[in-house]
Design an enzyme around this catalytic site. Sequence first.
Site, PDB file in Angstrom:
ATOM      1  N   ASP A   1       0.756  -1.241   0.080  1.00 34.16           N
ATOM      2  CA  ASP A   1      -0.011  -0.060  -0.010  1.00 34.16           C
ATOM      3  C   ASP A   1       0.762   1.477  -0.002  1.00 34.16           C
ATOM      4  OD1 ASP A   1      -1.996   2.046   0.649  1.00 34.16           O
ATOM      5  OD2 ASP A   1      -3.125   0.381   1.673  1.00 34.16           O
TER       6      ASP A   1
ATOM      7  N   ASP B   1      -1.661  -0.202  -4.725  1.00 35.11           N
ATOM      8  CA  ASP B   1      -2.747   0.431  -4.870  1.00 35.11           C
ATOM      9  C   ASP B   1      -2.745   1.847  -5.316  1.00 35.11           C
ATOM     10  OD1 ASP B   1      -1.957   1.066  -2.651  1.00 35.11           O
ATOM     11  OD2 ASP B   1      -3.665   0.931  -1.566  1.00 35.11           O
ATOM     12  N   HIS B   2      -1.726   2.489  -5.119  1.00 34.52           N
ATOM     13  CA  HIS B   2      -1.482   3.668  -5.558  1.00 34.52           C
ATOM     14  C   HIS B   2      -0.171   4.327  -5.034  1.00 34.52           C
ATOM     15  CE1 HIS B   2      -2.098   4.912  -1.190  1.00 34.52           C
ATOM     16  NE2 HIS B   2      -3.268   3.989  -1.245  1.00 34.52           N
TER      17      HIS B   2
ATOM     18  N   THR C   1      -6.986   3.909  -1.713  1.00 28.68           N
ATOM     19  CA  THR C   1      -6.812   2.438  -1.649  1.00 28.68           C
ATOM     20  C   THR C   1      -7.670   1.381  -2.107  1.00 28.68           C
ATOM     21  OG1 THR C   1      -5.630   2.890   0.578  1.00 28.68           O
ATOM     22  CG2 THR C   1      -6.501   0.706   0.375  1.00 28.68           C
TER      23      THR C   1
END
Length: 541
Positions: free
Chosen positions: A36, A331-332, A75
Amino acid sequence: MKLACLAALAALLATPLAAQEAPPPAPKLIVFISVDQFSADLFAEYRNHWTGGFARLLQGAVFPSGYQSHAATETCPGHSTLLTGDHPSRTGIIANDWIDLRTPRADKTVYCAEDESVPGSNSNGYTVSDKHLKVPTLGERMKALDPASRVVSVAGKDRAAVMMGGHKVDELWWWNGKAYVSYAGRTEPDAVKRANAAVARQIATEQPAMEVPDFCKPHDRAVTIGAGKSVGTGRFARAAGNASAFRVSPEFDGATLALAAALIQDMKLGRGSAPDIITIGASATDYVGHAYGTEGLEMCLQLASLDRDLGDFFAMLDATGVDYAVGLSADHGGHDLPERNREDAAPMEQRLDAAFSIKAVDQTVATRLGLSGQLLWGGPMGDVWIDPKLPKAQHDRVLAEAAKEIAANPQVQAVFTAAEIAATPRPHSPPETWTLLERARESYVPERSGDLVIALKPRVTPIPDPTKGYVATHGSFWDYDRRVPMLFWRKGMTGFEQPLSVETVDIAPTLGALVGVRFVPGDIDGRCLDLVAGPATSCPN
């Protein structure tokens, strides 16, 4: 040298075509790991220092410019792309939460991984659910191909576990702040009981400050971000019993990986008649990024620790003798705090003006139009919703005035209406070339998205006061939040690096091809990436 090349060519030509094109056998276990807030920038910064699990993955297929191509780089939407092959416009996950003014409950905010129809629930006290995810995951497709395939998902966040695991899982567990839990009524297996007992003992034990590797020492510098608050020198010392500090530390990912390892061993994943899949959401990097920023000592220690933990995890997998394939992405991305960036020669960095809020815009528009009551819901970045009870003429006037008021703010790059976004064709060019409107299009779901979408200017951090909570964040339209690494590894594969852009929606069809899952062209947004050098390919013809 010329004769050697000619001899090699002759040998290749003498090999029967069928032998040249024979695909490798399918792995027995797919392991997918999401880190994450693991941006492509962090990957580039630290890749030369890793010696553990990340170092192993660097020997495989390396795509340093993977894109979470959409606008809402949060997320939940990010995790929804990783193993579905679809952008949020198809997964249905437009953000971590959204406003549904038609929902019958008093709380109109809907969390992405909840069932808001549960009586007495709200967006903070919710029942975890997969109901908002509109499409199947790779695990679901594997199970549809062969019901003997098992799907396991574990993560530090419920939304990560749900969005990667999907609707049909054998085991799904996430950290709720006190323990690893699952859906109501599920039996807690021994692996989870052991993991929760071990984590409880760990939290109850005081943790000393971490040692600082040499390559982290240049990051050991205090940055003042407000009265009495600074970041940049933390070493994750923790008092006994502090569960909150445990979550915002390298310990957290170690615990999640340990739980994944226990489930693999107890369930004998990869040893059945069909291939299995386990997805793992390592959430600590995101918590560290929010709490301390991305460029301080804290993030350096976090990634160094995760590298070691991944190395131990892969060693455990090696010891099982199972033929496994690994994918890792994020996710980013994320962006560092403005105060440190300004010290490091980036004077354009700024925080959002506290005076800019949708509440303030709402009041201005209501006064200007002579209307009463709340007209607008949302925040200063992302979606804004207009009261659906308004007559169309009033709705259109509110829309026009709100868009004009927001666009006039000097920290706003663009404002798009839902009609503009819906009329935009879905993009098919390389993701770095997409316009802001195209990025918004891939986060747009008609029944959930707002009437307006706001894009702040680059390097505007949407946290006005960092002394009250998070100091840095993500969620913007910009590439520092969109770009993430994509890494694939399998024993014996020929490693390579492809610097051109790919997308996270390409992960599912790529891993799927390894285990015989075929995607109908147009059925998903992603495409299969060849992972095997030479005539044999993991992708279908």
